[in-house]
Scaffold this motif. Structure first.
Motif, PDB file in Angstrom:
ATOM      1  N   SER A   1     -34.134-127.851   8.510  1.00 11.17           N
ATOM      2  CA  SER A   1     -34.006-126.478   8.621  1.00 11.17           C
ATOM      3  C   SER A   1     -32.946-125.597   8.109  1.00 11.17           C
ATOM      4  O   SER A   1     -31.949-126.834   8.018  1.00 11.17           O
ATOM      5  N   VAL A   2     -32.844-124.854   8.110  1.00 10.91           N
ATOM      6  CA  VAL A   2     -31.695-123.822   6.901  1.00 10.91           C
ATOM      7  C   VAL A   2     -31.069-123.224   7.281  1.00 10.91           C
ATOM      8  O   VAL A   2     -32.025-121.777   8.154  1.00 10.91           O
ATOM      9  N   ASP A   3     -29.876-123.192   8.300  1.00 11.34           N
ATOM     10  CA  ASP A   3     -28.977-121.896   9.214  1.00 11.34           C
ATOM     11  C   ASP A   3     -30.243-121.882  10.387  1.00 11.34           C
ATOM     12  O   ASP A   3     -29.763-120.976  11.182  1.00 11.34           O
TER      13      ASP A   3
ATOM     14  N   ILE B   1     -35.199-128.300  -1.226  1.00  9.96           N
ATOM     15  CA  ILE B   1     -34.550-127.785   0.060  1.00  9.96           C
ATOM     16  C   ILE B   1     -33.529-126.697  -0.525  1.00  9.96           C
ATOM     17  O   ILE B   1     -32.766-127.118  -0.904  1.00  9.96           O
ATOM     18  N   GLN B   2     -34.119-125.477   0.068  1.00  7.55           N
ATOM     19  CA  GLN B   2     -32.946-123.900  -0.482  1.00  7.55           C
ATOM     20  C   GLN B   2     -32.134-123.675   0.430  1.00  7.55           C
ATOM     21  O   GLN B   2     -32.264-123.309   1.139  1.00  7.55           O
ATOM     22  N   GLY B   3     -30.657-124.475   0.085  1.00 11.22           N
ATOM     23  CA  GLY B   3     -29.951-124.026   1.335  1.00 11.22           C
ATOM     24  C   GLY B   3     -28.840-123.107   0.790  1.00 11.22           C
ATOM     25  O   GLY B   3     -29.293-122.255  -0.027  1.00 11.22           O
TER      26      GLY B   3
ATOM     27  N   LYS C   1     -28.990-126.310  -3.770  1.00 11.36           N
ATOM     28  CA  LYS C   1     -29.893-127.027  -2.841  1.00 11.36           C
ATOM     29  C   LYS C   1     -30.274-128.849  -2.809  1.00 11.36           C
ATOM     30  O   LYS C   1     -28.975-129.063  -3.229  1.00 11.36           O
ATOM     31  N   ASN C   2     -30.797-128.486  -1.597  1.00 18.11           N
ATOM     32  CA  ASN C   2     -30.979-130.109  -1.626  1.00 18.11           C
ATOM     33  C   ASN C   2     -31.907-130.930  -1.557  1.00 18.11           C
ATOM     34  O   ASN C   2     -32.944-130.369  -1.868  1.00 18.11           O
TER      35      ASN C   2
ATOM     36  N   ASN D   1     -24.590-126.562   3.449  1.00 19.79           N
ATOM     37  CA  ASN D   1     -25.432-125.607   2.671  1.00 19.79           C
ATOM     38  C   ASN D   1     -26.110-125.241   3.961  1.00 19.79           C
ATOM     39  O   ASN D   1     -27.312-124.723   4.132  1.00 19.79           O
ATOM     40  N   LYS D   2     -25.625-125.575   4.765  1.00 17.38           N
ATOM     41  CA  LYS D   2     -26.577-125.705   6.907  1.00 17.38           C
ATOM     42  C   LYS D   2     -27.638-125.543   6.505  1.00 17.38           C
ATOM     43  O   LYS D   2     -28.679-125.650   7.586  1.00 17.38           O
ATOM     44  N   VAL D   3     -27.675-126.889   6.077  1.00 19.41           N
ATOM     45  CA  VAL D   3     -29.134-127.852   5.876  1.00 19.41           C
ATOM     46  C   VAL D   3     -29.247-128.800   7.263  1.00 19.41           C
ATOM     47  O   VAL D   3     -28.122-129.863   7.165  1.00 19.41           O
TER      48      VAL D   3
END
Lengths: 171, 133
Positions: B45-47, B64-66, B70-71, B110-112
Motif C-alpha cells: 500500500s502507498v499512503d 512500487i511507485q511511492g 520508487k521501491n 515514500n509512505k510505502v
C-alpha cells in the motif's frame, strides 16, 4: 516547581537557553549517526539526557517546555512536518509519563527513563498507525518496545549520574 | 530543594515496574509469535491505499511507485524483501526479509507499506490489535 516565585527570572532564561541549545546539539549529533539501528524510529535518544536533567533540576513544566521547543526547532532545521509529528507524539507522551512517574517519588531516575524510552516509541507508533493507516505493526511494536527499554536504560544511567553530579545552583 | 535521587530509596518498586515492562514486552512477543503464521500473500500500500496484493509463493519482482520515489520489492521463496529504494535513508532495505503474517516493511519517506497477510477472513479478526483514529 519549588521556586516559590511566579514569572521567570534572568537566571531561568539563561538555563532554558543552555538546555535547549544542548538539546539541539545532541539532536544534531544523533542525526549524523548513520542508521546503525535497522529500524526507523529507533534512536539512542541522547536529547533525553537534557530532558531528564531539566525534569530533576528545573521542574516538570521546564522539562516539558524545553522538550517542545527542542522538537519544534529540530524539526524546523533538520526534519520536516512529518518528522515533527512523530517527534512531538513521542516526546510529549514520554515526557508526560516521566513527569507522572517522577511525581510519585517512588522510582529511580533510570526507571523513569526506561518508561520514557518505551513511551516515546509508543507515541511514534500511534502516529504511524494513524498516518500510514496500517495496523500490521505488532512486529514493529515488539522491536521498539525492547529497544526503548534498552536505550532508556542507557540514557537513564547517564542522566542519573549527571543529576547527581551537577550542582543544583547551576540551574 | 529540588528532588534528588535518594540513594537509600528501595530498589523494590523499580524492579517491580521494570518487571512489568519486561513482562508486557514478552506478552507482545508471544502475541506476535502466536498470530504469526506464515502469510499467504503480500499486500502493498502507498499512503494507506492498497495498490496490489501478490501471492507470497510466486517469485516475482514488483516496482512500487511511492510518494517520493520508487521501491523495488522482491518476492522469493515465500519471503518478501525490499531490494532497492529511492529514499534518503534506505532503511526499508535493511529491514530484512518478511514471511510471517502481520510482519511488514515500511518506507516512511515514500509512505510505502509492504505487509504479509493471510486469508481475507482471518485478516480482519487476527492481527488488529489497536486502531487509533
Amino acid at each position: 516547581m519549588k521556586k516559590g516565585r511566579k514569572g521567570i527570572n534572568t537566571k531561568q532564561i539563561v538555563s532554558y537557553g543552555i538546555m535547549i541549545a544542548l538539546a539541539l546539539v545532541f539532536s544534531y549529533v544523533e542525526s549524523q549517526i548513520p542508521a546503525f539501528f535497522a529500524v526507523p524510529g529507533m534512536k539512542l535518544g541522547l536529547t533525553n539526557v537534557v530532558v531528564l536533567l531539566a525534569l530533576y533540576k528545573m521542574g516538570n513544566g521546564s522539562a516539558m517546555a524545553i522538550n517542545i521547543l527542542r522538537i519544534v526547532l529540530v524539526s524546523a532545521m533538520f526534519g520536516g512536518p512529518s518528522a515533527m509529528m512523530y517527534s512531538l507524539a513521542g516526546g510529549l507522551l514520554s515526557t508526560v509519563v516521566m513527569i507522572l512517574l517522577k511525581k510519585t517519588d517512588k522510582f529511580r531516575i533510570v526507571t523513569v527513563s526506561v518508561a520514557g524510552g518505551i513511551f516515546h516509541n509508543i507515541g511514534q507508533i500511534i502516529v504511524a498507525v494513524i498516518v500510514l493507516n496500517t495496523t500490521g505493526i505488532a512486529w514493529y511494536l515488539l522491536i521498539l518496545w525492547f529497544t526503548g527499554m534498552i536505550t532508556g536504560a542507557v540514557i537513564g544511567i547517564l542522566g542519573a549520574e549527571l543529576v547527581k553530579r551537577l550542582p543544583d545552583k547551576l540551574f | 530543594m529540588k528532588s534528588i535521587e535518594k540513594e537509600k530509596k528501595s530498589l523494590k518498586r523499580d524492579m517491580i515496574l521494570l518487571g512489568v515492562f519486561v513482562v508486557t514486552g514478552l506478552l507482545i512477543l508471544l502475541f506476535v509469535l502466536l498470530t504469526g503464521q506464515n502469510g499467504k500473500s503480500v499486500e502493498v500500500s502507498v499512503d494507506g491505499k492498497t495498490v496490489g496484493i501478490y501471492d507470497l509463493n510466486t517469485d516475482r519482482k514488483v516496482e512500487i511507485q511511492g510518494l517520493n520515489g520508487k521501491n523495488y520489492l522482491v518476492i522469493e521463496n515465500g519471503e518478501a524483501y525490499m531490494e532497492k529504494a529511492e529514499c534518503p535513508d534506505g532503511l526499508c532495505v535493511n529491514m530484512g526479509k518478511i514471511s510471517r503474517q502481520g510482519q511488514s516493511v515500511i518506507c516512511l519517506p515514500n509512505k510505502v507499506v509492504v505487509k504479509i497477510v493471510g486469508n481475507e477472513a482471518e485478516e480482519s479478526s487476527d492481527d488488529i490489535d489497536i486502531i487509533v483514529k
